[in-house]
Design an enzyme around this catalytic site. Structure first.
Site, PDB file in Angstrom:
ATOM      1  N   TRP A   1       0.823  -1.204   0.000  1.00  0.00           N
ATOM      2  CA  TRP A   1       0.000   0.000   0.000  1.00  0.00           C
ATOM      3  C   TRP A   1       0.853   1.248   0.000  1.00  0.00           C
ATOM      4  CZ3 TRP A   1      -4.295  -1.382  -1.817  1.00  0.00           C
ATOM      5  CH2 TRP A   1      -4.847  -2.626  -1.476  1.00  0.00           C
TER       6      TRP A   1
ATOM      7  N   ASP B   1      -1.207   6.692   6.634  1.00  0.00           N
ATOM      8  CA  ASP B   1      -2.327   5.848   6.205  1.00  0.00           C
ATOM      9  C   ASP B   1      -2.570   4.856   7.327  1.00  0.00           C
ATOM     10  OD1 ASP B   1      -4.052   3.973   5.147  1.00  0.00           O
ATOM     11  OD2 ASP B   1      -2.813   3.490   3.408  1.00  0.00           O
TER      12      ASP B   1
ATOM     13  N   LYS C   1     -11.998  -1.690   8.031  1.00  0.00           N
ATOM     14  CA  LYS C   1     -11.252  -2.583   8.927  1.00  0.00           C
ATOM     15  C   LYS C   1     -11.784  -2.447  10.365  1.00  0.00           C
ATOM     16  CE  LYS C   1      -8.212  -2.810   5.414  1.00  0.00           C
ATOM     17  NZ  LYS C   1      -7.934  -3.945   4.545  1.00  0.00           N
TER      18      LYS C   1
END
Length: 360
Positions: free
Chosen positions: A102, A172, A196
């Protein structure tokens, strides 16, 4: 109805209490005769939900008054572009720490916007650890330093964060926000896709220091400018109202659980259960992440050979476990144990892992 033993990496498990509360109000929210996703986003009934969500985020994360809380769509992937579009000025360099896939994707998008620099990386070691960031060199022209706080694919996590007064820190936190207390003063911008720990997919939370908003150019498209959201309380256009409502319920649940100190304790205990099984297996289970970089959210491991891994996943599925396959890019196994995954489910997985080892 039996709830699944859900270890999916995202969209992930939601607290059962949250789902029951949503079900209770599904057809008639607060006496309106409408479901929450049928309400006008300009109505006072929805406005109360929206404002409560922001208020609870500020409470749980101890967000000071000099930060804005924004609700944006497009997931963390859109933030890969919005961050440099808003914060990377001409003549500046954006620093990125590569700790997984990511962060690579975030860097790829930033490269399209302006000049970037890889400040640290563990890619050559298959992202088995969080790389050490050294605050060396000339940072005067650094727009920001970007990190990914938890790496779902490789199962690594930052346990302490870089600190440099000269360079804004961007994180992030899609996969570990709300899992532990944070010192918000360390961060200048945090973004997190909700799917999440925060709720369902559809809304992305952005927490930004107000003074950073001055860097956003008026020439940006309105929907890609952080100021658009800040000036309109994230109501410039129709927000993802259902996702924000469910986010509010998750935040209420977290508050009732005792806040982030208690949630962190529960997460530490859950992670220890699985890592103990791995460490005590005499090499039958092989953890991917080095011990000092292990994630409390995503426990990644392999078995001693590929055939054994396939057999493990097959038998686990038959036993009712969901989502234990590793990411398609690296394979193996992964147990995602976010806030809403009950400790009893983690204990059942540990018992299954022990039994599988004993049989094989």
């Amino acid at each position: 109805m039996n709830r699944a033993l859900n270890f999916n990496a995202g969209p992930a498990a939601l607290p059962e209490a949250v789902l029951k509360e949503a079900e209770k109000n599904w057809l008639d929210f607060n006496g309106t005769g409408m479901a929450v996703m049928e309400l006008s986003h300009r109505s006072k009934e929805y406005q109360a939900v929206h404002d409560k969500s922001i208020s609870l985020l500020k409470k749980l994360l101890s967000i000071p008054d000099d930060y804005e809380v924004l609700f944006i769509q497009g997931g963390a992937s859109l933030q890969f572009s919005m961050v440099p579009m808003n914060l990377l000025s001409k003549g500046q360099t954006a620093q990125y720490v590569l700790s997984g896939s990511w962060s690579e994707k975030a860097l790829k998008e930033a490269n399209k916007i302006g000049k970037t620099f890889i400040a640290a990386s563990s890619k050559d070691q298959k992202y088995r650890f969080i790389p050490e960031y050294n605050e060396d060199g000339d940072l005067d022209n650094a727009a920001y330093l970007h990190i990914t706080s938890n790496n779902t694919i490789y199962g690594t996590q930052w346990h302490s964060f870089p600190s440099n007064e000269k360079t804004p820190l961007i994180a992030d936190m899609s996969s570990d926000i709300l899992s532990r207390p944070l010192d918000m003063s360390n961060f200048d911008l945090i973004y997190a896709g909700a799917q999440k720990n925060l709720g369902p997919s559809g809304v992305t939370v952005v927490i930004i220091r107000k003074e950073l908003l001055e860097k956003s150019s008026d020439e940006l498209p309105s929907m890609l400018n952080y100021n658009t959201y800040a000036k309109n309380n994230s109501l410039y256009n129709t927000p993802p109202t259902l996702a924000i409502y469910l986010l509010t319920l998750v935040l209420e649940w977290a508050d009732k659980e005792g806040g982030l100190e208690q949630i962190e304790k529960m997460n530490e205990e859950k992670a220890k259960i699985l890592y103990d099984v791995i460490d005590e297996s005499d090499g039958f289970y092989l953890g991917h992440a080095l011990k000092d970089s292990r994630s409390r959210m995503n426990v990644t491991f392999n078995l001693h050979n590929e055939e054994a891994s396939k057999d493990f996943l097959h038998q686990a599925k038959e036993a009712g476990f969901v989502g234990l396959g590793g990411h398609r890019s690296i394979g193996g196994c992964r147990a995602s144990i976010y806030n809403a995954v009950p400790a009893e489910h983690v204990q059942k997985l540990a018992e299954f892992m022990k039994a599988f080892k004993n049989k094989n």
